[in-house]
Design a protein around this motif. Sequence first.
Motif, PDB file in Angstrom:
ATOM      1  N   GLN A 166       0.354  12.493  -9.031  1.00 13.56           N
ATOM      2  CA  GLN A 166       1.609  12.381  -9.777  1.00 13.56           C
ATOM      3  C   GLN A 166       2.596  11.486  -9.036  1.00 13.56           C
ATOM      4  N   LYS A 167       2.629  11.635  -7.713  1.00 12.00           N
ATOM      5  CA  LYS A 167       3.550  10.808  -6.927  1.00 12.00           C
ATOM      6  C   LYS A 167       3.172   9.336  -7.009  1.00 12.00           C
ATOM      7  N   LEU A 168       1.866   9.075  -6.977  1.00 11.59           N
ATOM      8  CA  LEU A 168       1.433   7.676  -7.057  1.00 11.59           C
ATOM      9  C   LEU A 168       1.800   7.103  -8.421  1.00 11.59           C
ATOM     10  N   VAL A 169       1.633   7.924  -9.470  1.00 11.36           N
ATOM     11  CA  VAL A 169       2.017   7.467 -10.802  1.00 11.36           C
ATOM     12  C   VAL A 169       3.519   7.184 -10.830  1.00 11.36           C
ATOM     13  N   ASP A 170       4.294   8.079 -10.211  1.00  3.19           N
ATOM     14  CA  ASP A 170       5.748   7.877 -10.127  1.00  3.19           C
ATOM     15  C   ASP A 170       6.098   6.551  -9.456  1.00  3.19           C
ATOM     16  N   SER A 171       5.329   6.222  -8.408  1.00  2.00           N
ATOM     17  CA  SER A 171       5.639   4.994  -7.668  1.00  2.00           C
ATOM     18  C   SER A 171       5.175   3.758  -8.415  1.00  2.00           C
ATOM     19  N   LEU A 201       0.840  -1.198   0.000  1.00  5.88           N
ATOM     20  CA  LEU A 201       0.000   0.000   0.000  1.00  5.88           C
ATOM     21  C   LEU A 201       0.876   1.251   0.000  1.00  5.88           C
ATOM     22  N   ILE A 202       0.637   2.140  -0.953  1.00  5.75           N
ATOM     23  CA  ILE A 202       1.294   3.444  -0.936  1.00  5.75           C
ATOM     24  C   ILE A 202       0.203   4.457  -0.615  1.00  5.75           C
ATOM     25  N   SER A 203       0.225   4.964   0.609  1.00  2.00           N
ATOM     26  CA  SER A 203      -0.855   5.859   1.022  1.00  2.00           C
ATOM     27  C   SER A 203      -0.369   7.301   1.013  1.00  2.00           C
ATOM     28  N   GLU A 204      -1.124   8.168   0.381  1.00  2.00           N
ATOM     29  CA  GLU A 204      -0.719   9.570   0.301  1.00  2.00           C
ATOM     30  C   GLU A 204      -1.832  10.472   0.836  1.00  2.00           C
ATOM     31  N   ASP A 205      -1.411  11.590   1.399  1.00  2.00           N
ATOM     32  CA  ASP A 205      -2.335  12.533   2.019  1.00  2.00           C
ATOM     33  C   ASP A 205      -2.666  13.642   1.028  1.00  2.00           C
ATOM     34  N   ASP A 206      -3.925  13.771   0.633  1.00  2.00           N
ATOM     35  CA  ASP A 206      -4.262  14.834  -0.326  1.00  2.00           C
ATOM     36  C   ASP A 206      -4.820  16.088   0.354  1.00  2.00           C
ATOM     37  N   GLN A 207      -4.954  16.067   1.667  1.00  2.00           N
ATOM     38  CA  GLN A 207      -5.401  17.229   2.449  1.00  2.00           C
ATOM     39  C   GLN A 207      -6.730  17.804   1.979  1.00  2.00           C
ATOM     40  N   ALA A 208      -7.502  17.031   1.245  1.00  2.00           N
ATOM     41  CA  ALA A 208      -8.791  17.489   0.717  1.00  2.00           C
ATOM     42  C   ALA A 208      -8.634  18.732  -0.146  1.00  2.00           C
ATOM     43  N   ASP A 209      -7.438  18.940  -0.690  1.00  2.00           N
ATOM     44  CA  ASP A 209      -7.155  20.137  -1.479  1.00  2.00           C
ATOM     45  C   ASP A 209      -6.906  19.733  -2.929  1.00  2.00           C
ATOM     46  N   PRO A 210      -7.617  20.358  -3.865  1.00  2.00           N
ATOM     47  CA  PRO A 210      -7.482  19.958  -5.275  1.00  2.00           C
ATOM     48  C   PRO A 210      -6.047  20.010  -5.790  1.00  2.00           C
ATOM     49  N   LYS A 211      -5.301  21.040  -5.392  1.00  2.00           N
ATOM     50  CA  LYS A 211      -3.915  21.152  -5.878  1.00  2.00           C
ATOM     51  C   LYS A 211      -3.069  20.014  -5.355  1.00  2.00           C
ATOM     52  N   THR A 212      -3.152  19.804  -4.022  1.00  2.00           N
ATOM     53  CA  THR A 212      -2.362  18.731  -3.429  1.00  2.00           C
ATOM     54  C   THR A 212      -2.742  17.386  -4.040  1.00  2.00           C
ATOM     55  N   LEU A 217      13.769  12.926  -6.933  1.00  2.00           N
ATOM     56  CA  LEU A 217      12.538  12.833  -6.149  1.00  2.00           C
ATOM     57  C   LEU A 217      11.309  12.424  -6.941  1.00  2.00           C
ATOM     58  N   GLY A 218      11.387  12.429  -8.244  1.00  2.00           N
ATOM     59  CA  GLY A 218      10.231  12.000  -9.023  1.00  2.00           C
ATOM     60  C   GLY A 218       9.397  13.158  -9.550  1.00  2.00           C
ATOM     61  N   HIS A 219       8.442  12.791 -10.433  1.00  2.00           N
ATOM     62  CA  HIS A 219       7.604  13.785 -11.083  1.00  2.00           C
ATOM     63  C   HIS A 219       6.787  14.598 -10.100  1.00  2.00           C
ATOM     64  N   GLY A 220       6.390  13.963  -8.998  1.00  2.00           N
ATOM     65  CA  GLY A 220       5.532  14.638  -8.028  1.00  2.00           C
ATOM     66  C   GLY A 220       6.159  15.940  -7.575  1.00  2.00           C
ATOM     67  N   TRP A 221       7.471  15.898  -7.352  1.00  2.00           N
ATOM     68  CA  TRP A 221       8.141  17.104  -6.872  1.00  2.00           C
ATOM     69  C   TRP A 221       8.286  18.139  -7.961  1.00  2.00           C
ATOM     70  N   VAL A 222       8.371  17.685  -9.212  1.00  2.00           N
ATOM     71  CA  VAL A 222       8.399  18.670 -10.293  1.00  2.00           C
ATOM     72  C   VAL A 222       7.073  19.411 -10.311  1.00  2.00           C
ATOM     73  N   ARG A 223       6.022  18.667 -10.053  1.00  2.00           N
ATOM     74  CA  ARG A 223       4.703  19.302  -9.996  1.00  2.00           C
ATOM     75  C   ARG A 223       4.643  20.329  -8.864  1.00  2.00           C
ATOM     76  N   ILE A 224       5.287  19.999  -7.744  1.00  2.00           N
ATOM     77  CA  ILE A 224       5.336  20.962  -6.641  1.00  2.00           C
ATOM     78  C   ILE A 224       6.083  22.223  -7.088  1.00  2.00           C
ATOM     79  N   LEU A 225       7.156  22.020  -7.851  1.00  2.00           N
ATOM     80  CA  LEU A 225       7.893  23.179  -8.370  1.00  2.00           C
ATOM     81  C   LEU A 225       7.008  24.004  -9.296  1.00  2.00           C
ATOM     82  N   ASP A 226       6.193  23.306 -10.102  1.00  2.00           N
ATOM     83  CA  ASP A 226       5.277  24.029 -10.992  1.00  2.00           C
ATOM     84  C   ASP A 226       4.368  24.948 -10.170  1.00  2.00           C
ATOM     85  N   PHE A 227       3.801  24.374  -9.098  1.00  2.00           N
ATOM     86  CA  PHE A 227       2.921  25.195  -8.264  1.00  2.00           C
ATOM     87  C   PHE A 227       3.697  26.325  -7.604  1.00  2.00           C
ATOM     88  N   ALA A 228       4.957  26.028  -7.213  1.00  2.00           N
ATOM     89  CA  ALA A 228       5.778  27.079  -6.607  1.00  2.00           C
ATOM     90  C   ALA A 228       5.920  28.246  -7.578  1.00  2.00           C
TER      91      ALA A 228
END
Lengths: 307, 382, 371
Positions: free
Chosen positions: B93-98, B76-87, C34-45
């Motif tokens: 993206q992180k889940l796709v990366d994993s 299980l890879i569990s991620e926190d989205d904070q109920a925020d659309p941006k997060t 760190l992976g694509h996720g962090w690039v996305r964080i940079l985009d938002f930054a």
Amino acid sequence: METFLQQLINGLVQGSVYALVALGYTMVYGILGLINFAHGEVVMIGAMLAISSLNVLLGNGVSPLLALPLCAVIAMLGCMALGYGIERIAYRPLRHAPRLAPLITAIGVSIVLQNLAMMIWGRDYLPFPKFFSNNPHSFGGVIISDIQLLIFVLALTLMGLLLLLVQRTRLGRAMRAVAENQQAALLMGVDINRVISLTFMLGSALAALAGIMVSANYGLAHYYMGFLLGLKAFTAAVLGGIGNLKGAMLGGLVLGLIESLGAGYIGDLSGGFFGSNYQDVFAFFILIAVLVFRPSGLLGERIAERA
Amino acid sequence: MPRYYLLLLIAALLTGCGKPAQNPNNELTVRIGASAPLTGPQAHIGKDNESGTRMAIDDANTRGIVIGGRKIHFELISEDDQADPKTATIVAQKLVDSKVSGVIGHLNSGTTIPASRIYNDNGIVQISPSATAVAYTTQGFKTAFRVMANDAQQGLVLGQYATKNLGAAKIAVIDDQTGYGQGLADQFIKSAQANGATIVAHEYTNDKAYDFTAVLTKVKSKQPDLLFYAGMDPQAGPMAKQLKSLALNLKFLMGDGGYTPQFIKLAGDAAEGSYASLPGVPLAKMPGGSEFEKRFVAKYQPIQLYAPYCYDAVNVLIAAMQKADSVEPAKYLPALAAISYDGVTANIKFDAKGDLQGGAITLYQVKNGKWQALETLGTAGH
Amino acid sequence: MQNAPEKRLHKLLHSRSFWVCALLLLPFATDALLGHGWVRILDFAMLYIMLALGLNIVIGYAGLLDLGYIAFFAVGAYCYALTGSPHLATAFPLSIEGGVHWPFWVVLPFAALLAGGFGILLGAPTLRLRGDYLAIVTLGFGEIIRIFLNNLNAPVNLTNGPQGISRIDPVSIANLHLNVTQPLFGMEIPSVHLYFYLFLSFTWLVILASKRLEKSRIGRAWMAIREDEIAAAAMGINTRNLKLLAFAMGAAFGGASGALFAGFQGFVSPESFSLMESIMILCMVVLGGMGNIAGVILGGVLLAILPEMLRHSVIPLQQGLFGKIIVDPESLRMLLFGGALIVMMLYRPAGLLPSRVRRRELGSDEMAEKP
């Protein structure tokens, strides 16, 4: 007609709470020329303290009739300490700084208090212990409950007492002197810091009582409840004429009435375009309209300086 | 030059945040992503989701599943989205990366929809346990599924129940102007009107309000038989209380947002007699349902809301993998679309859009200070 | 005395080509580590930096405290969302089948203009208000815009209400679609990297514009107004028009970044434009240093990345120390924001990287009397 009278009652009850909170804004503004953005959070902390102490008192078998005044005293003392602390830490060092500085710290204080309250009391809505029989009294179809009557009467009494204090006592005279001209008051031997601290504590004590009224009336408290309440109370203060005590009371009652009548009738008046979905917008529109067209408010005597 | 050191510090912190993902097992590790708000105001519901997902994955690992001739270990890879659309999009993206094979999430419609685009672009299957907005499955994404009745399905049943079972002819509606409340209220109104009821008032509040006296007074003046509230328990509780103190004698109906112990706590004795719906069949009536609840409570905590749906979502995903004999999303996707699986909440079948087909919805009522199941209705017409 | 390697480092850090290379390689380096996720964080930054720079014009240059700045971001985002999704076509049967789908280069200036118009709309009635009143009114304005976006699904469905607008076109420049991996110069460049470069170039433009403005006649006039409005007016500065211009410019930058956000995210809903977002952008400007571009960029980067860092450090740290989570990172983040606002104002009112002028005027040696 019944409905109209009922909406009037709803508005007056809500408005008397706004008025109590607005007094805190207006006193501080009158004396320091500062919007105490964190005042709404003091209301929230008051409610939280009251609920916690009530739960402890009732849990230890204290009779409800004794527990209620006791919890009010605890909440007031707690909030007075908080108000003193806020002024001391966040506002006093900035008394001579540019205007934006204390406003930004006030926003900071507001955020910090909200999150501290959330960490202490949790994110869920806290229920207010059941106290009053929710017995509604019906007067020809118009319903008012014990607690609503109590809120209305208590709020009016407190406002009367505050007016007496400001107009008849030594402290009141000192407050008026500081509001008029700090330098001159200082030269006349008024301890400015003490007067300002006392003003903050007085406003905070009223805020604590307002917090208890809100949470007893609606049966809950929440870490977020102070923010919007504070904004609306500030609107009420502006509406009545900021810096003017009677104005804050009038502004509070008027805003309460506008909100309840607005939510009740604007849908029918605007043919369904506006409705109760815009209830929170009314306050902001009034705020903007008053500031633009009549910045001295309903009862403001002096013209607010706005350079 | 202190500012260069600051930059170096940031760089150092950034690199420190990556996490190693190694597993020395010789069995094939398949990753399942999960996302819900694990911090913030909805953390308790999000953790409940995570626990439901985790339990299903632990169960599958104990069962020892073999796919494509290899023993599978699910991770299980569990991620926190904070109920925020941006997060949510960052997390997606992180889940796709994993390199997850499928995702169970997200909790809210507001996070599920923006994240679904990223899963779809990367061909990863997503099953939401709790997003109810109709728009989630109408974007044309083949990868989007849900195991929860959507607003249209739930609104349809609630509208029928209000008119036919509760006999309401004049109905008032209040919604909380959130995506959930507004979506449900609209569908409820459509269904109630189709069943011959008149909507005498449609009023609004918001998800931070506690004073409803003005709108309730207006509702009272229209003399409805029933009030439907589309929103969550923090508002529903005080609303029930104010209904009582304003002496409104009517039936009070809510969607799944009101079906919580917190509603009863906040409303006090005014909660008595209120109705609420919850998609699915009561756990006690499903094969394996009570057993699931017992094990879940023993392992974690009492079920908050959607844990059983997460449990089902994982199991239906694994069942599809087994059927297709592959853990590749592209290969098991058709099997998932065609599956019929008996879960703990319902028999799970998807329609062409990825919505739950003919899912059941159960009505509950507060009796003696507790939610009691009344009856279970089907979502006919879907 | 500096020794040779340190000198070389110093020179390197001041050369433009080094920074250009570093920024161009940043997404690849981040991706590798760190992976694509962090690039996305940079985009938002990057988006946040654009917003912070826009707000800096209003607060830092002209000294007008705007607590509703996110409203302009929202206007830009909805502008892109409505023109780039099939929503309008389904809501109004008269318009073109499937939506209008204007090209990116048309929508972006349009969004900026529209947001600028809203800036003037807000500015015009509030011009005469003093700092703290203005702050509260702008706060109200921000909330009004959000509430309208949330409610304009009836009687005509303009914004689709709280459900938000989905299926928004990704940004496409000429025939380059930024939502898919593109082969460029023999390399596969993932979508998040492409967006990074897009946002980077826009950030660069915003920085350029800010720098030019700062030194220009307009910029100097703004600062004169910030210091003393009456004196500025006495010097013949048209304070009304210049204040309006500050609102409009700031709003236009906000609108442009809003449009970029909508294309990047593919979904907009009113919940993304809450008061808290306005306050966060204010934090970036205050933390970094009002009026100073480098400071504002630093503030933007810090605050955009901070939540992610906290999430990955606070939970494991607390679990290691106490065995359970006592403070969740979200509340810790907010506590830090609030605390930072207070501490900065008390001890370093000019920000982490203060502008020279600002440092002089906000310094403790200054004895401004109560107005």
